[in-house]
Design a protein around this motif. Structure first.
Motif, PDB file in Angstrom:
ATOM      1  N   LEU A  42      35.546  76.379 -21.534  1.00 36.95           N
ATOM      2  CA  LEU A  42      35.736  75.079 -20.884  1.00 36.95           C
ATOM      3  C   LEU A  42      35.873  75.233 -19.368  1.00 36.95           C
ATOM      4  CD1 LEU A  42      38.080  73.414 -23.505  1.00 36.95           C
ATOM      5  CD2 LEU A  42      35.677  72.926 -23.126  1.00 36.95           C
ATOM      6  N   ASP A  43      35.039  76.086 -18.820  1.00 39.44           N
ATOM      7  CA  ASP A  43      35.052  76.354 -17.386  1.00 39.44           C
ATOM      8  C   ASP A  43      34.372  75.199 -16.647  1.00 39.44           C
ATOM      9  OD1 ASP A  43      34.715  77.283 -14.795  1.00 39.44           O
ATOM     10  OD2 ASP A  43      34.055  79.277 -15.409  1.00 39.44           O
ATOM     11  N   PRO A  44      35.111  74.487 -15.790  1.00 43.78           N
ATOM     12  CA  PRO A  44      34.528  73.339 -15.094  1.00 43.78           C
ATOM     13  C   PRO A  44      33.324  73.693 -14.215  1.00 43.78           C
ATOM     14  CG  PRO A  44      36.889  73.478 -14.659  1.00 43.78           C
ATOM     15  CD  PRO A  44      36.507  74.680 -15.450  1.00 43.78           C
ATOM     16  N   ARG A  45      33.204  74.960 -13.827  1.00 40.36           N
ATOM     17  CA  ARG A  45      32.055  75.370 -13.015  1.00 40.36           C
ATOM     18  C   ARG A  45      30.788  75.461 -13.839  1.00 40.36           C
ATOM     19  NH1 ARG A  45      34.872  80.606 -10.995  1.00 40.36           N
ATOM     20  NH2 ARG A  45      35.435  80.378 -13.162  1.00 40.36           N
ATOM     21  N   LYS A  46      30.932  75.528 -15.165  1.00 39.09           N
ATOM     22  CA  LYS A  46      29.773  75.709 -16.046  1.00 39.09           C
ATOM     23  C   LYS A  46      29.480  74.489 -16.908  1.00 39.09           C
ATOM     24  CE  LYS A  46      30.619  80.649 -16.362  1.00 39.09           C
ATOM     25  NZ  LYS A  46      31.050  81.736 -17.245  1.00 39.09           N
ATOM     26  N   ILE A  47      30.451  73.637 -17.133  1.00 37.41           N
ATOM     27  CA  ILE A  47      30.303  72.502 -18.040  1.00 37.41           C
ATOM     28  C   ILE A  47      29.511  71.382 -17.380  1.00 37.41           C
ATOM     29  CG2 ILE A  47      31.581  70.661 -19.251  1.00 37.41           C
ATOM     30  CD1 ILE A  47      32.112  73.142 -20.697  1.00 37.41           C
ATOM     31  N   LEU A 162      32.053  60.251 -14.208  1.00 37.11           N
ATOM     32  CA  LEU A 162      32.273  61.608 -14.707  1.00 37.11           C
ATOM     33  C   LEU A 162      31.137  62.529 -14.258  1.00 37.11           C
ATOM     34  CD1 LEU A 162      33.933  63.571 -16.442  1.00 37.11           C
ATOM     35  CD2 LEU A 162      32.666  62.739 -18.445  1.00 37.11           C
ATOM     36  N   MET A 163      29.900  62.052 -14.339  1.00 38.44           N
ATOM     37  CA  MET A 163      28.774  62.869 -13.880  1.00 38.44           C
ATOM     38  C   MET A 163      28.878  63.127 -12.377  1.00 38.44           C
ATOM     39  SD  MET A 163      25.483  61.685 -16.208  1.00 38.44           S
ATOM     40  CE  MET A 163      25.475  59.988 -15.693  1.00 38.44           C
ATOM     41  N   ASP A 164      29.303  62.129 -11.615  1.00 39.18           N
ATOM     42  CA  ASP A 164      29.518  62.326 -10.175  1.00 39.18           C
ATOM     43  C   ASP A 164      30.598  63.377  -9.935  1.00 39.18           C
ATOM     44  OD1 ASP A 164      27.600  60.439  -9.553  1.00 39.18           O
ATOM     45  OD2 ASP A 164      29.052  58.839  -9.099  1.00 39.18           O
ATOM     46  N   MET A 165      31.692  63.296 -10.697  1.00 44.35           N
ATOM     47  CA  MET A 165      32.774  64.262 -10.552  1.00 44.35           C
ATOM     48  C   MET A 165      32.275  65.680 -10.830  1.00 44.35           C
ATOM     49  SD  MET A 165      35.797  62.057 -12.430  1.00 44.35           S
ATOM     50  CE  MET A 165      36.816  63.457 -12.798  1.00 44.35           C
ATOM     51  N   ILE A 166      31.497  65.837 -11.890  1.00 47.80           N
ATOM     52  CA  ILE A 166      30.962  67.151 -12.254  1.00 47.80           C
ATOM     53  C   ILE A 166      30.054  67.676 -11.147  1.00 47.80           C
ATOM     54  CG2 ILE A 166      29.396  68.340 -13.860  1.00 47.80           C
ATOM     55  CD1 ILE A 166      30.522  66.406 -16.064  1.00 47.80           C
ATOM     56  N   LEU A 168      29.850  66.754  -7.945  1.00 46.81           N
ATOM     57  CA  LEU A 168      30.595  67.002  -6.711  1.00 46.81           C
ATOM     58  C   LEU A 168      31.415  68.284  -6.817  1.00 46.81           C
ATOM     59  CD1 LEU A 168      31.759  63.360  -5.914  1.00 46.81           C
ATOM     60  CD2 LEU A 168      30.188  64.749  -4.527  1.00 46.81           C
ATOM     61  N   PHE A 169      32.035  68.503  -7.964  1.00 44.39           N
ATOM     62  CA  PHE A 169      32.837  69.713  -8.151  1.00 44.39           C
ATOM     63  C   PHE A 169      31.956  70.953  -8.054  1.00 44.39           C
ATOM     64  CE2 PHE A 169      34.558  73.096 -10.791  1.00 44.39           C
ATOM     65  CZ  PHE A 169      35.795  73.275 -10.194  1.00 44.39           C
ATOM     66  N   LYS A 170      30.809  70.923  -8.719  1.00 43.11           N
ATOM     67  CA  LYS A 170      29.927  72.089  -8.729  1.00 43.11           C
ATOM     68  C   LYS A 170      29.319  72.373  -7.356  1.00 43.11           C
ATOM     69  CE  LYS A 170      28.655  72.113 -13.590  1.00 43.11           C
ATOM     70  NZ  LYS A 170      27.561  72.016 -14.553  1.00 43.11           N
ATOM     71  N   THR A 171      29.214  71.343  -6.517  1.00 41.04           N
ATOM     72  CA  THR A 171      28.675  71.546  -5.169  1.00 41.04           C
ATOM     73  C   THR A 171      29.793  71.707  -4.141  1.00 41.04           C
ATOM     74  OG1 THR A 171      28.441  69.146  -4.861  1.00 41.04           O
ATOM     75  CG2 THR A 171      26.503  70.356  -5.655  1.00 41.04           C
ATOM     76  N   LYS A 172      30.978  71.998  -4.652  1.00 38.11           N
ATOM     77  CA  LYS A 172      32.151  72.304  -3.809  1.00 38.11           C
ATOM     78  C   LYS A 172      32.603  71.144  -2.917  1.00 38.11           C
ATOM     79  CE  LYS A 172      31.255  77.263  -3.899  1.00 38.11           C
ATOM     80  NZ  LYS A 172      31.632  77.441  -5.212  1.00 38.11           N
ATOM     81  N   HIS A 173      32.433  69.927  -3.389  1.00 35.85           N
ATOM     82  CA  HIS A 173      32.937  68.733  -2.707  1.00 35.85           C
ATOM     83  C   HIS A 173      34.203  68.263  -3.432  1.00 35.85           C
ATOM     84  CE1 HIS A 173      28.714  68.717  -1.337  1.00 35.85           C
ATOM     85  NE2 HIS A 173      29.272  68.315  -0.209  1.00 35.85           N
ATOM     86  N   LEU A 180      37.811  60.252  -5.696  1.00 37.55           N
ATOM     87  CA  LEU A 180      37.352  59.385  -6.785  1.00 37.55           C
ATOM     88  C   LEU A 180      38.470  59.166  -7.806  1.00 37.55           C
ATOM     89  CD1 LEU A 180      34.965  57.862  -8.050  1.00 37.55           C
ATOM     90  CD2 LEU A 180      34.289  59.995  -9.142  1.00 37.55           C
ATOM     91  N   ILE A 181      39.171  60.224  -8.156  1.00 36.02           N
ATOM     92  CA  ILE A 181      40.254  60.122  -9.130  1.00 36.02           C
ATOM     93  C   ILE A 181      41.409  59.289  -8.578  1.00 36.02           C
ATOM     94  CG2 ILE A 181      42.030  61.430 -10.378  1.00 36.02           C
ATOM     95  CD1 ILE A 181      39.950  63.750 -10.518  1.00 36.02           C
ATOM     96  N   GLU A 182      41.722  59.483  -7.305  1.00 33.70           N
ATOM     97  CA  GLU A 182      42.901  58.860  -6.705  1.00 33.70           C
ATOM     98  C   GLU A 182      42.634  57.519  -6.034  1.00 33.70           C
ATOM     99  OE1 GLU A 182      45.029  61.540  -4.116  1.00 33.70           O
ATOM    100  OE2 GLU A 182      44.585  63.231  -5.421  1.00 33.70           O
ATOM    101  N   SER A 183      41.379  57.109  -5.941  1.00 28.93           N
ATOM    102  CA  SER A 183      41.080  55.870  -5.214  1.00 28.93           C
ATOM    103  C   SER A 183      41.837  54.689  -5.808  1.00 28.93           C
ATOM    104  CB  SER A 183      39.576  55.599  -5.218  1.00 28.93           C
ATOM    105  OG  SER A 183      39.116  55.390  -6.535  1.00 28.93           O
TER     106      SER A 183
END
Length: 196
Positions: A42-47, A162-166, A168-173, A180-183
């Motif tokens: 369940l590695d967020p960098r790979k999922i 969720l796709m945006d979060m994934i 953005l996370f993978k591109t180090k943003h 997005l989570i805290e808005s």
């Protein structure tokens, strides 16, 4: 002689078919092994969203979100127990020190999340002494769910979010994922009116 050649070709053909089937099974096993390893870790960098869609149940999605929050740098992340979660799956502290509760819903697009999710996460805020509540789904929401969330200030993040979060996370943003989570959720006035 011709019969012997035909039998030899037949045996060669059968041998080739057997080799192709074995090769296909090996490739399939390698692909499945990689997918299972990704889901197990369940590695967020790979999922990706396809991996989330293949998850067996909601608990894997909850663990993925917990690991994502941790990788983003959030503190005090707590995964509730499934039998007595009081409506929240995750509890964490945001960048401003505010406690947030999350309900994770791994749903298919054809089965939208309904009112119950908003009712549960909103009522869990008091139990966990949280100031914000969020529902994250791999699917979408019903219109009544969106209305109730807006009236109660519950943040809804759907499949596109969720796709945006994934991505953005993978591109180090990571800051953008946290934004997005805290808005802020814009609260609307109740649409209810007394009948005359």
């Amino acid at each position: 002689m011709l019969l012997e050649k035909l039998l030899a070709y037949k045996e060669l053909g059968i041998g080739l078919i057997v080799l192709l089937v074995l090769f296909a099974l090996i490739i399939r096993g390698l692909v499945r092994g990689r997918r299972n390893r990704i889901l197990r870790d369940l590695d967020p960098r790979k999922i990706g969203i396809q991996d989330i869609d293949r998850m067996e149940d909601g608990s894997e999605f909850e663990l993925y979100l917990q690991r994502l929050l941790s990788a983003l740098g959030y503190k005090d992340i707590y995964k509730t127990t499934s039998s007595r979660d009081f409506g929240a799956d995750l509890v964490f502290t945001d960048r401003e020190g505010v406690r947030v509760v999350i309900q994770a819903k791994r749903y298919g697009v054809q089965h939208p999340v309904g009112l119950g999710a908003v009712q549960e996460i909103y009522t869990s805020m008091r139990y966990y002494a949280a100031e914000k509540s969020v529902v994250i789904t791999s699917g979408r929401y019903t219109e009544s769910c969106k209305t109730l969330a807006a009236v109660n200030g519950v943040k809804l993040l759907d499949r596109n979010d969720l796709m945006d979060m994934i991505d953005l996370f993978k591109t180090k943003h990571r800051e953008e994922v946290m934004d997005l989570i805290e808005s802020k959720t814009e609260v609307i006035a109740s649409k209810w009116s007394k009948s005359k």
